[in-house]
Design a protein around this motif. Sequence first.
Motif, PDB file in Angstrom:
ATOM      1  N   GLU A 192       0.248 -16.217 -10.572  1.00  0.00           N
ATOM      2  CA  GLU A 192      -0.179 -16.640  -9.241  1.00  0.00           C
ATOM      3  C   GLU A 192       0.573 -15.910  -8.127  1.00  0.00           C
ATOM      4  O   GLU A 192       0.071 -15.798  -7.001  1.00  0.00           O
ATOM      5  CB  GLU A 192      -0.015 -18.160  -9.077  1.00  0.00           C
ATOM      6  N   ASP A 193       1.769 -15.387  -8.466  1.00  0.00           N
ATOM      7  CA  ASP A 193       2.506 -14.616  -7.470  1.00  0.00           C
ATOM      8  C   ASP A 193       1.895 -13.243  -7.222  1.00  0.00           C
ATOM      9  O   ASP A 193       2.246 -12.574  -6.230  1.00  0.00           O
ATOM     10  CB  ASP A 193       3.961 -14.417  -7.921  1.00  0.00           C
ATOM     11  N   CYS A 194       1.007 -12.822  -8.112  1.00  0.00           N
ATOM     12  CA  CYS A 194       0.471 -11.455  -8.048  1.00  0.00           C
ATOM     13  C   CYS A 194      -0.967 -11.395  -7.576  1.00  0.00           C
ATOM     14  O   CYS A 194      -1.523 -10.292  -7.432  1.00  0.00           O
ATOM     15  CB  CYS A 194       0.558 -10.813  -9.441  1.00  0.00           C
ATOM     16  N   LEU A 195      -1.592 -12.542  -7.349  1.00  0.00           N
ATOM     17  CA  LEU A 195      -3.026 -12.540  -7.056  1.00  0.00           C
ATOM     18  C   LEU A 195      -3.354 -11.909  -5.705  1.00  0.00           C
ATOM     19  O   LEU A 195      -4.454 -11.385  -5.519  1.00  0.00           O
ATOM     20  CB  LEU A 195      -3.570 -13.974  -7.117  1.00  0.00           C
ATOM     21  N   ASP A 196      -2.396 -11.965  -4.759  1.00  0.00           N
ATOM     22  CA  ASP A 196      -2.675 -11.355  -3.446  1.00  0.00           C
ATOM     23  C   ASP A 196      -2.097  -9.954  -3.321  1.00  0.00           C
ATOM     24  O   ASP A 196      -2.099  -9.361  -2.243  1.00  0.00           O
ATOM     25  CB  ASP A 196      -2.123 -12.247  -2.326  1.00  0.00           C
ATOM     26  N   ARG A 197      -1.622  -9.403  -4.429  1.00  0.00           N
ATOM     27  CA  ARG A 197      -1.079  -8.045  -4.426  1.00  0.00           C
ATOM     28  C   ARG A 197      -2.178  -7.031  -4.759  1.00  0.00           C
ATOM     29  O   ARG A 197      -3.250  -7.390  -5.242  1.00  0.00           O
ATOM     30  CB  ARG A 197       0.052  -7.910  -5.442  1.00  0.00           C
ATOM     31  N   GLU A 198      -1.853  -5.771  -4.532  1.00  0.00           N
ATOM     32  CA  GLU A 198      -2.750  -4.708  -4.967  1.00  0.00           C
ATOM     33  C   GLU A 198      -2.529  -4.448  -6.454  1.00  0.00           C
ATOM     34  O   GLU A 198      -1.406  -4.564  -6.956  1.00  0.00           O
ATOM     35  CB  GLU A 198      -2.493  -3.434  -4.156  1.00  0.00           C
ATOM     36  N   PRO A 223      -8.573 -10.008  -9.132  1.00  0.00           N
ATOM     37  CA  PRO A 223      -7.573  -9.042  -8.676  1.00  0.00           C
ATOM     38  C   PRO A 223      -8.237  -7.862  -7.973  1.00  0.00           C
ATOM     39  O   PRO A 223      -9.298  -7.391  -8.383  1.00  0.00           O
ATOM     40  CB  PRO A 223      -6.889  -8.601  -9.974  1.00  0.00           C
ATOM     41  N   GLU A 224      -7.604  -7.387  -6.899  1.00  0.00           N
ATOM     42  CA  GLU A 224      -8.170  -6.285  -6.122  1.00  0.00           C
ATOM     43  C   GLU A 224      -7.506  -4.972  -6.536  1.00  0.00           C
ATOM     44  O   GLU A 224      -6.305  -4.774  -6.334  1.00  0.00           O
ATOM     45  CB  GLU A 224      -7.958  -6.512  -4.630  1.00  0.00           C
TER      46      GLU A 224
END
Length: 307
Positions: A192-198, A223-224
Amino acid sequence: MKNQPDLKLLSTFLAVVEHGSMAAAAAALGYVPSAVSQHVAALERDLGVELLVRRPGSRLILTAAGRSLARAAGELFEATARFRDAADGIARREVAELRVGAYPSAVSHLLPGVLSALRPRERGARVRLIIVETHAGLPRVRSGDLDLLIAYRYLPEDPPVASAELALTSLGHEPLVLVAGRRPGRRPLALEDCLDREWTSGPATSPDRRLLHRWAGELGISPEVTLETEDLHSMLAMIRAGLAVGWIPSTLIAGERGDEGVQRVLLPAGSAPLCREVLAVSRPGTRPPVADELVALLTRALRGIRA
């Protein structure tokens, strides 16, 4: 002169040259002396030149033509012996050189140890290693340019697939590890800490990208991917720099400096681990022993890989 000299006559002539007399050559060959004399005379008639100077009670003397023929015939029989040895080896499925293609990360992190173990066992066979991605290596196996291809597939429906031109051997599965850039002094990263990362992955149609989408769909996340590359070492470099999150084969993470600057992302409980299948691809038929040995060593190496 005949187009091709009689090999039996040549063999008798070489025996005379080696032993120095008709009688000694006859004893070595199991002939009577008159038969040896007849063979030499027949060879001289075929060639139209005198090969030996015969002097009663003295050693036979080679003429210039005789010396030239003895040298050429010796080379011919040596080449014939080498050919027979090579043919016998081929019949036993031995080869002088095995052309092996493999994808880059296998060459850098999987094959060095395997080839080191193989070399003492198969000193007679030379392995020529060619770095090639799976999609580019398959046509080279079909054409015979590669004897063996170490390939991978992320999804079961992806190539390579067995056919009349390709035989597949599954060597095992290489675990994939989700990693992000290391952040000193902070708690372990969760998904969940990585979901807004590239994120970084291959292009939209690549197998690893499709595996990522399938995995994300099962978890209900999106994921983007903004950093696209097919080169895993470039992916790892971008992750180390803190620019992205991505799935990396565990062999790269376990290799030299592989885990430097990265940390593993904790996955939700019960989520299935990801992996890619590693395969040996060759043309149908029996492989030479050195290829079978290489396949066995790769299978053993993959069993030892941990996620």
